[in-house]
Design a protein around this motif. Structure first.
Motif, short mmCIF file in Angstrom:
data_model
loop_
_atom_site.label_atom_id
_atom_site.label_comp_id
_atom_site.label_asym_id
_atom_site.label_seq_id
_atom_site.Cartn_x
_atom_site.Cartn_y
_atom_site.Cartn_z
N ILE A 7 -15.47 7.44 28.97
CA ILE A 7 -15.01 6.75 30.18
C ILE A 7 -13.61 6.20 29.97
N ASP A 8 -13.31 5.68 28.79
CA ASP A 8 -11.96 5.19 28.51
C ASP A 8 -10.92 6.30 28.63
N VAL A 9 -11.27 7.50 28.18
CA VAL A 9 -10.33 8.63 28.31
C VAL A 9 -10.14 8.96 29.78
N TRP A 10 -11.22 8.95 30.55
CA TRP A 10 -11.13 9.23 31.98
C TRP A 10 -10.23 8.20 32.68
N ILE A 11 -10.40 6.92 32.34
CA ILE A 11 -9.58 5.88 32.94
C ILE A 11 -8.11 6.06 32.55
N SER A 12 -7.85 6.44 31.30
CA SER A 12 -6.48 6.71 30.87
C SER A 12 -5.87 7.84 31.68
N GLY A 13 -6.67 8.89 31.90
CA GLY A 13 -6.19 10.01 32.70
C GLY A 13 -5.90 9.60 34.14
N ALA A 14 -6.78 8.77 34.70
CA ALA A 14 -6.56 8.29 36.07
C ALA A 14 -5.31 7.41 36.14
N HIS A 15 -5.13 6.55 35.15
CA HIS A 15 -4.00 5.63 35.16
C HIS A 15 -2.67 6.36 35.04
N GLN A 16 -2.62 7.39 34.21
CA GLN A 16 -1.37 8.09 33.96
C GLN A 16 -1.21 9.36 34.80
N GLY A 17 -2.20 9.66 35.65
CA GLY A 17 -2.12 10.88 36.43
C GLY A 17 -2.18 12.13 35.57
N ASP A 18 -2.92 12.07 34.47
CA ASP A 18 -3.01 13.16 33.50
C ASP A 18 -4.23 14.02 33.82
N LEU A 19 -4.01 15.13 34.52
CA LEU A 19 -5.12 15.95 34.97
C LEU A 19 -5.87 16.62 33.83
N GLN A 20 -5.19 16.87 32.72
CA GLN A 20 -5.88 17.48 31.58
C GLN A 20 -6.91 16.51 30.99
N LEU A 21 -6.58 15.23 30.92
CA LEU A 21 -7.54 14.26 30.41
C LEU A 21 -8.74 14.15 31.34
N LEU A 22 -8.50 14.21 32.64
CA LEU A 22 -9.62 14.19 33.58
C LEU A 22 -10.48 15.42 33.41
N GLN A 23 -9.85 16.56 33.20
CA GLN A 23 -10.59 17.80 33.06
C GLN A 23 -11.42 17.83 31.78
N VAL A 24 -10.87 17.33 30.69
CA VAL A 24 -11.59 17.39 29.43
C VAL A 24 -12.78 16.43 29.41
#
Length: 379
Positions: free
Chosen positions: A290-307
């Motif tokens: 979940i922390d990785v997902w939140i980081s992806g959401a915060h930075q607009g990082d679609l790869q983190l959301l995908q992984v």
């Protein structure tokens, strides 16, 4: 204040799956950072010519390429049959292309030499000898592209105080010179010159930022995997460099000075810089995921959301930060898990920060498999 319409729109954050191609197009013959030409313009005419390209993310401009001739490998690729479905959460970081009767064939290749047709997301069955030959080339190319994974204690010895080194951003390919000025739990670094400060600012789109970015630190023939932010703070020490303070570079296991705790977002980026993002995320607990997902959401990082979700998706917020602490439970025998997290967030079309609660639903197939976030609902 948000209107009632916008509030209703923000009720649910759908994991919107896109159908856009994930594999990049274009190759040359060296490491560089630039926009790619169409594949058809770069194909070598020599029979058996195979081109490999590796980069940390499909959107990354920094890439490393290799062209070699292996007619038996090309024949094996042409005769390969479709095998099992690929279980990777994100496309392989290495792409392979070759010419088959005037048609450019583009495939993905894992670090173990497995060839994946990412359009169908299925593996291609190659003879063991062909897969071994391909694996050797891919591993050599990835070793050249990514950095060594060193603990902070090891990295601190390689980068002693007042040492100067090159910092390369693995997404943009932009690089600048920095110097370690201090830091006992991570490296406190300053750009050497005005030009270096300008490059650092350019990496962040022209604005100083706390966002974490995967970087390579190059010194004395070694390349280390690391993570940096881009916000001047604290003490200064290099006059005339247009950087009022220092920024921080983290390595494996390094901690922040204030909380003396490992920063999850920095650790994700360290693993990205080492080419180990998917391996790292696949071993995380539900809360770390979940922390990785939140980081992806915060930075607009679609790869983190995908992984974290296993699916390509869109993001509908501008920023998000976790507020509540996790109350971790024993999930070792569970196949599904639901939890909620309090966050502050800014909606995509808003400027104000609001407090929200996000409901996460996670699943896995067996207790030996990795977790995936299957839904995230904002209340």
């Amino acid at each position: 204040m948000l209107s009632s319409l916008n509030r209703r729109k923000l009720r649910v954050l759908f994991l919107t799956f896109l159908l856009t191609p994930l594999l990049s197009q274009g190759m040359t013959s060296r490491s560089h950072a630039q926009h790619m030409e169409p594949l058809q313009k770069t194909m070598a005419a020599e029979k058996g010519s195979i081109q490999l390209q590796v980069k940390a993310s499909p959107g990354a401009l920094y890439q490393t390429e290799l062209t070699f001739v292996n007619t038996s490998l090309q024949r094996a690729l042409e005769e390969a049959t479709v095998g099992d479905a690929s279980l990777e959460a994100i496309p392989p970081d290495t792409t392979l292309q070759y010419d088959k009767k005037g048609q450019t064939i583009l495939l993905g290749v894992t670090s173990s030499g497995d060839v994946v047709d990412w359009t169908s997301k299925r593996r291609m069955q190659l003879p063991p000898s062909a897969q071994e030959a391909l694996q050797a080339q891919v591993q050599a190319l990835r070793a050249k592209h990514y950095g060594e994974m060193l603990t902070w204690e090891e990295a601190s010895l390689v980068l002693p105080k007042f040492s100067s080194f090159t910092v390369v951003d693995v997404m943009s390919g932009l690089s600048f010179e920095g110097q370690r000025r201090a830091g006992s739990h991570h490296a406190d670094v300053q750009p050497l010159t005005k030009t270096d400060s300008a490059t650092l600012k350019r990496i962040y789109g022209g604005t100083w930022s706390w966002d974490r970015r995967a970087v390579l630190v190059k010194l004395n023939g070694r390349t280390l995997a690391a993570s940096m932010h881009g916000m001047p703070h604290g003490g200064d020490g290099i006059p005339g460099n247009d950087f009022n303070g220092h920024f921080c570079i983290h390595f494996l296991g390094s901690v922040t000075h204030g909380s003396r705790s490992v920063d999850p977002a920095h650790q994700v980026m360290v693993h990205r810089a080492a080419g180990l993002l998917n391996d790292y995320v696949s071993k995380l607990t539900p809360w770390a995921l979940i922390d990785v997902w939140i980081s992806g959401a915060h930075q607009g990082d679609l790869q983190l959301l995908q992984v974290t979700t296993g699916q390509e998706q869109a993001m509908h917020v501008r920023s998000m930060r976790r507020l509540s602490k996790f109350q971790e439970q024993d999930t070792s025998q569970l196949l599904q898990y639901d939890t909620s997290v309090n966050v502050t967030m800014t909606a995509a079309r808003a400027s104000g920060v609001t407090s929200r609660r996000v409901l996460f639903h996670l699943e896995r197939t067996t207790v030996q498999d990795r977790w995936y976030i299957r839904s995230a609902v904002i209340q």
